[in-house]
Design an enzyme around this catalytic site. Structure first.
Site, mmCIF file in Angstrom:
data_model
loop_
_atom_site.group_PDB
_atom_site.id
_atom_site.type_symbol
_atom_site.label_atom_id
_atom_site.label_comp_id
_atom_site.label_asym_id
_atom_site.label_seq_id
_atom_site.Cartn_x
_atom_site.Cartn_y
_atom_site.Cartn_z
ATOM 1 N N CYS A 181 -55.593 142.880 15.925
ATOM 2 C CA CYS A 181 -55.733 144.345 15.942
ATOM 3 C C CYS A 181 -55.698 144.976 14.560
ATOM 4 C CB CYS A 181 -54.619 144.977 16.784
ATOM 5 S SG CYS A 181 -54.284 144.197 18.356
ATOM 6 N N ASP A 191 -62.078 145.767 18.496
ATOM 7 C CA ASP A 191 -61.477 145.246 17.263
ATOM 8 C C ASP A 191 -61.285 143.731 17.270
ATOM 9 O OD1 ASP A 191 -59.488 145.354 19.147
ATOM 10 O OD2 ASP A 191 -58.000 146.339 17.890
ATOM 11 N N ASN A 192 -61.443 143.093 18.417
ATOM 12 C CA ASN A 192 -61.412 141.626 18.450
ATOM 13 C C ASN A 192 -61.872 141.139 19.818
ATOM 14 O OD1 ASN A 192 -58.080 142.429 18.391
ATOM 15 N ND2 ASN A 192 -58.834 141.385 20.223
#
Length: 475
Positions: free
Chosen positions: A15, A250-251
């Site tokens: 994050c 974000d991932n």
């Protein structure tokens, strides 16, 4: 209604480092946010002093005359008392509605322009995804019509604790995590952290990860509602045709691949690859783009749209605007850097003392998702001839993993010991270059580009291929 980027990635699958890359347009070794802790520079005083004044929203507001709006999860340690608490409003935001600390759906605190507002557990007034939607709609209703605007809406969903809205708790009852060829198998020839996972997974672990997968989908139904409301509001306002909308994450996330139950942080496609959808003026509908793009490109893209001179920034990424417009003969990258510094605790995990000190995020059956020496850097290459990933770990083994994703898309077979030695040497050298890059030097030709130049004399030949340690700057 626009363009889908099918090869969109993050340089760090966690994050806070990833969000810092979005905000700064920089790789982690340049913004120095290495994990989700204050000590790892996540929303620390140092981050606030050195990086926050130069984020793309700060430039949008100060240099381009934009009114800016933020709502949702900012950085995992935002609001920490040691870093100014929720009274700290980062430069660049006209309207600020930021979640204190990490992801929640109920019972959270928001910083409303620097003032704490506590929320409870009443769905109709407190469910965070809906609260963010309503705040966003209010902004679109009451903003100035004499200034351009930028909004960043960061829903925690589908992050844990995966709490769906009550009307969606029965959705997707027959959905389970994908059973790809790397699901619930032993990660042979991989870094020790992957090899230590228990294979096959227990029935309880599989049930847990399937439940998590289902709940993540359920939470995203409220995100879909948010997006729909915003698009309709822009349409009613007569602004939809003149507004760019970017949708990403974000991932990535894994659910059972290589017998790792759930998390991110690893170097594989399932953790570093993210969705990226863009619609807006000049973007033709129903497009798919296969270029290699990364979240460090978002800041440069938005500044480019706003007319800001990117040469005035220190950003590592590239503007996607030529790709969005469909410009001809665009010269684009063929590789980018992935880097991560593992998190661990000095003491042993009390439930898994046999694993010794240094591991963290362990499950009841002693499968651990991270450790101090889960520290690695990779070159991810995508060119006309090669779809390749080359990675080095900073551990006692100086472990190397290499994958040919054309032949092995699920990264089951590590070919580090069989691939051509010259390619290994070139990738090793390219990795060194990218780990020390900054700004324009992060955008130089990759190993398989026509303009690439390789001088073997620059290698640390007397120490052997794998002897290089990670730069002190990164660690």
């Amino acid at each position: 209604m626009g363009i889908t980027f099918v090869n969109a990635y993050v340089p760090s699958a966690l994050c806070c480092p990833s969000r810092a890359s979005i905000l700064t347009g920089k790789y982690p070794h340049n913004h120095h946010v290495v994990n989700n802790t204050l000590e790892g520079n996540c929303s620390s005083k140092l981050w606030q002093k050195i990086q926050e004044p130069y984020t793309f929203p700060a430039l949008l507001k100060a240099m381009c005359g934009y009114q800016t709006f933020f709502a949702g999860k900012y950085l995992n340690e935002y609001g920490a008392e040691d870093a100014g608490g929720v009274g700290h409003v980062p430069p660049g935001w006209s309207f600020w509605y930021a979640l204190e600390k990490n992801s929640k759906y109920y019972n959270y605190t928001l910083s409303v322009n620097g003032k704490a507002r506590r929320h409870g557990e009443n769905y109709s007034v407190d469910y965070l995804t809906d609260v963010l939607a309503n705040m966003s709609l209010d902004f679109l209703e009451y903003k100035s019509n004499f200034e351009p605007f930028f909004m960043m809406i960061a829903t925690p969903a589908p992050h844990s604790p995966w709490t769906p809205a009550p009307q969606y708790t029965k959705s997707f009852q027959n959905v389970s995590a994908p059973r790809n060829s790397n699901f619930n198998i032993h990660g042979k020839n991989k870094h020790w952290l992957i090899r230590q996972a228990k294979t096959p997974m227990s029935n309880s672990s599989i049930q847990f990860l399937d439940d998590a997968y289902r709940k993540r989908w359920q939470t995203l139904l409220s995100v879909d509602d948010l997006v729909e409301k915003l698009v309709k509001k822009l349409e009613v306002n007569g602004e939809l045709d003149n507004t760019y909308i970017i949708y990403t994450s974000d991932n990535g996330y894994h659910t059972g691949q290589f017998s790792l139950p759930i998390d991110k942080r690893q170097l594989y496609e399932f953790d570093i690859k993210v969705p990226l959808l863009v619609r807006g003026p000049g973007i033709k509908p129903n497009q798919t783009n296969k270029m290699l793009v990364a979240n460090i490109d978002l800041g440069p893209t938005i500044l480019d749209i706003a007319g800001y001179d990117l040469n005035k920034t220190q950003m590592d990424g590239m503007s996607l605007l030529p790709l969005l417009r469909g410009d001809k003969n665009v010269t684009w990258r063929s590789d980018f850097l992935v880097e991560y510094q593992g998190e661990g605790y000095n003491g042993s995990d009390p439930t898994c003392p046999g694993l010794g000190p240094g591991v963290t995020h362990c499950f009841p059956d002693c499968v651990c998702e991270d450790s101090y020496n889960n520290t690695y850097a990779c070159v991810r290459t995508l060119s006309a001839a090669w779809d390749l990933q080359y990675c080095e770990f900073d551990d006692r083994e100086v472990f190397v993993e290499v994958y040919n994703l054309t032949a092995d898309p699920h990264q089951i077979n590590n070919i580090a010991k069989t691939i051509d030695q010259e390619i290994l040497e070139k990738m090793n050298y390219r990795l060194m270059m990218l780990q020390s890059c900054s700004g324009a030097t992060c955008r130089t030709p990759g190993v398989f580009d026509p303009g690439y130049r390789f001088d073997p004399r620059l290698m640390f030949s007397n120490h052997g291929l794998r002897a290089r340690r990670f730069s002190a700057q990164f660690l």
